[in-house]
Design a protein around this motif. Structure first.
Motif, PDB file in Angstrom:
ATOM      1  N   THR A   1      -0.582  65.652 -33.803  1.00 41.54           N
ATOM      2  CA  THR A   1       0.469  64.533 -34.089  1.00 41.54           C
ATOM      3  C   THR A   1       0.926  63.771 -33.002  1.00 41.54           C
ATOM      4  O   THR A   1       0.787  63.989 -31.873  1.00 41.54           O
ATOM      5  CB  THR A   1       1.842  65.510 -34.342  1.00 41.54           C
ATOM      6  N   LYS A   2       1.534  62.819 -33.458  1.00 42.58           N
ATOM      7  CA  LYS A   2       1.934  61.462 -32.462  1.00 42.58           C
ATOM      8  C   LYS A   2       2.954  62.128 -31.546  1.00 42.58           C
ATOM      9  O   LYS A   2       3.128  61.881 -30.261  1.00 42.58           O
ATOM     10  CB  LYS A   2       2.533  60.383 -33.154  1.00 42.58           C
ATOM     11  N   GLU A   3       4.179  62.905 -32.282  1.00 41.40           N
ATOM     12  CA  GLU A   3       5.189  63.464 -31.398  1.00 41.40           C
ATOM     13  C   GLU A   3       4.497  64.544 -30.416  1.00 41.40           C
ATOM     14  O   GLU A   3       5.235  64.647 -29.205  1.00 41.40           O
ATOM     15  CB  GLU A   3       6.139  64.104 -32.584  1.00 41.40           C
ATOM     16  N   ALA A   4       3.716  65.318 -30.681  1.00 37.99           N
ATOM     17  CA  ALA A   4       3.070  66.392 -29.733  1.00 37.99           C
ATOM     18  C   ALA A   4       2.542  65.697 -28.698  1.00 37.99           C
ATOM     19  O   ALA A   4       2.538  65.924 -27.460  1.00 37.99           O
ATOM     20  CB  ALA A   4       2.116  67.274 -30.452  1.00 37.99           C
ATOM     21  N   LYS A   5       1.591  64.496 -28.997  1.00 40.60           N
ATOM     22  CA  LYS A   5       1.122  64.019 -27.894  1.00 40.60           C
ATOM     23  C   LYS A   5       2.094  63.122 -26.859  1.00 40.60           C
ATOM     24  O   LYS A   5       1.748  63.261 -25.859  1.00 40.60           O
ATOM     25  CB  LYS A   5      -0.025  62.682 -28.442  1.00 40.60           C
ATOM     26  N   LYS A   6       3.131  62.663 -27.662  1.00 46.50           N
ATOM     27  CA  LYS A   6       4.055  62.106 -26.764  1.00 46.50           C
ATOM     28  C   LYS A   6       4.880  63.175 -25.757  1.00 46.50           C
ATOM     29  O   LYS A   6       4.930  62.921 -24.520  1.00 46.50           O
ATOM     30  CB  LYS A   6       5.295  61.372 -27.554  1.00 46.50           C
ATOM     31  N   GLU A   7       5.307  64.063 -26.212  1.00 50.24           N
ATOM     32  CA  GLU A   7       5.834  65.260 -25.567  1.00 50.24           C
ATOM     33  C   GLU A   7       4.918  65.754 -24.509  1.00 50.24           C
ATOM     34  O   GLU A   7       5.158  65.770 -23.276  1.00 50.24           O
ATOM     35  CB  GLU A   7       6.283  66.497 -26.543  1.00 50.24           C
ATOM     36  N   CYS A   8       3.566  65.998 -24.682  1.00 48.28           N
ATOM     37  CA  CYS A   8       2.658  66.186 -23.824  1.00 48.28           C
ATOM     38  C   CYS A   8       2.597  65.572 -22.616  1.00 48.28           C
ATOM     39  O   CYS A   8       2.506  65.827 -21.414  1.00 48.28           O
ATOM     40  CB  CYS A   8       1.265  66.483 -24.431  1.00 48.28           C
ATOM     41  N   PHE A   9       2.399  64.065 -22.862  1.00 43.04           N
ATOM     42  CA  PHE A   9       2.259  62.898 -21.924  1.00 43.04           C
ATOM     43  C   PHE A   9       3.513  63.050 -21.016  1.00 43.04           C
ATOM     44  O   PHE A   9       3.464  62.879 -19.782  1.00 43.04           O
ATOM     45  CB  PHE A   9       2.226  61.692 -22.548  1.00 43.04           C
ATOM     46  N   PHE A  10       4.780  63.056 -21.573  1.00 43.24           N
ATOM     47  CA  PHE A  10       5.683  63.040 -20.817  1.00 43.24           C
ATOM     48  C   PHE A  10       6.203  64.224 -19.867  1.00 43.24           C
ATOM     49  O   PHE A  10       6.420  64.157 -18.693  1.00 43.24           O
ATOM     50  CB  PHE A  10       7.138  62.680 -21.634  1.00 43.24           C
ATOM     51  N   GLU A  11       5.714  65.467 -20.447  1.00 44.50           N
ATOM     52  CA  GLU A  11       5.858  66.525 -19.769  1.00 44.50           C
ATOM     53  C   GLU A  11       4.792  66.853 -18.604  1.00 44.50           C
ATOM     54  O   GLU A  11       5.311  67.070 -17.580  1.00 44.50           O
ATOM     55  CB  GLU A  11       5.754  67.540 -20.627  1.00 44.50           C
ATOM     56  N   LEU A  12       3.693  66.418 -18.915  1.00 50.94           N
ATOM     57  CA  LEU A  12       2.732  66.422 -17.697  1.00 50.94           C
ATOM     58  C   LEU A  12       2.968  65.497 -16.711  1.00 50.94           C
ATOM     59  O   LEU A  12       2.532  65.521 -15.351  1.00 50.94           O
ATOM     60  CB  LEU A  12       1.047  66.263 -18.287  1.00 50.94           C
ATOM     61  N   LEU A  13       3.347  64.235 -17.137  1.00 47.30           N
ATOM     62  CA  LEU A  13       3.474  63.001 -16.078  1.00 47.30           C
ATOM     63  C   LEU A  13       4.629  63.501 -15.233  1.00 47.30           C
ATOM     64  O   LEU A  13       4.469  63.473 -13.935  1.00 47.30           O
ATOM     65  CB  LEU A  13       3.850  61.733 -16.839  1.00 47.30           C
TER      66      LEU A  13
END
Length: 128
Positions: free
Chosen positions: A31-43
């Protein structure tokens, strides 16, 4: 023809992107939301590791959390700058630039199929 173009332009939500910036490891999520959360968390995790070092603590002993403005450009470049701080911003930005190297490649945000510039504020905890 011009009227139809103007109507179409008015329908576009210029404040939001269709796809947020991303990291390669996040692309497999559904999902778009899961990708967004993954990106912000890892960055955020990557930046916290890079910026939580003895040099940073010595130069800015009163700094515990940094509001970092992150700008992702369509050409895959990323810029960081300190926001809302009482510290010497020029010196702080210089240290951030020197420490925020070798980060994973950030895929730019997408709007209507085109890579676009995006900006956001990221809180980064400088560990004590």
């Amino acid at each position: 023809k011009d009227e139809l173009l103007n109507q179409e332009i008015k329908k576009i939500d210029w404040e939001n992107v269709d796809e947020f910036p991303s990291l390669a490891v996040c692309d497999s999520l559904d999902t778009k939301e899961a990708k967004k959360e993954c990106f912000f968390e890892l960055l955020t995790q990557n930046l916290e590791v890079k910026l939580s070092n003895d040099d940073m603590k010595k130069q800015f002993p009163n700094l515990d959390t940094l509001q970092l403005k992150v700008t992702v450009f369509p050409d895959y470049t990323v810029e960081f700058s300190a926001q809302n701080t009482s510290e010497d911003v020029v010196k702080l930005d210089s240290v951030i630039k020197s420490k925020a190297v070798d980060l994973p490649i950030v895929e730019p945000a997408i709007k209507r199929g085109i890579k676009v510039k995006s900006e956001f504020i990221l809180p980064v905890v400088i560990k004590k």
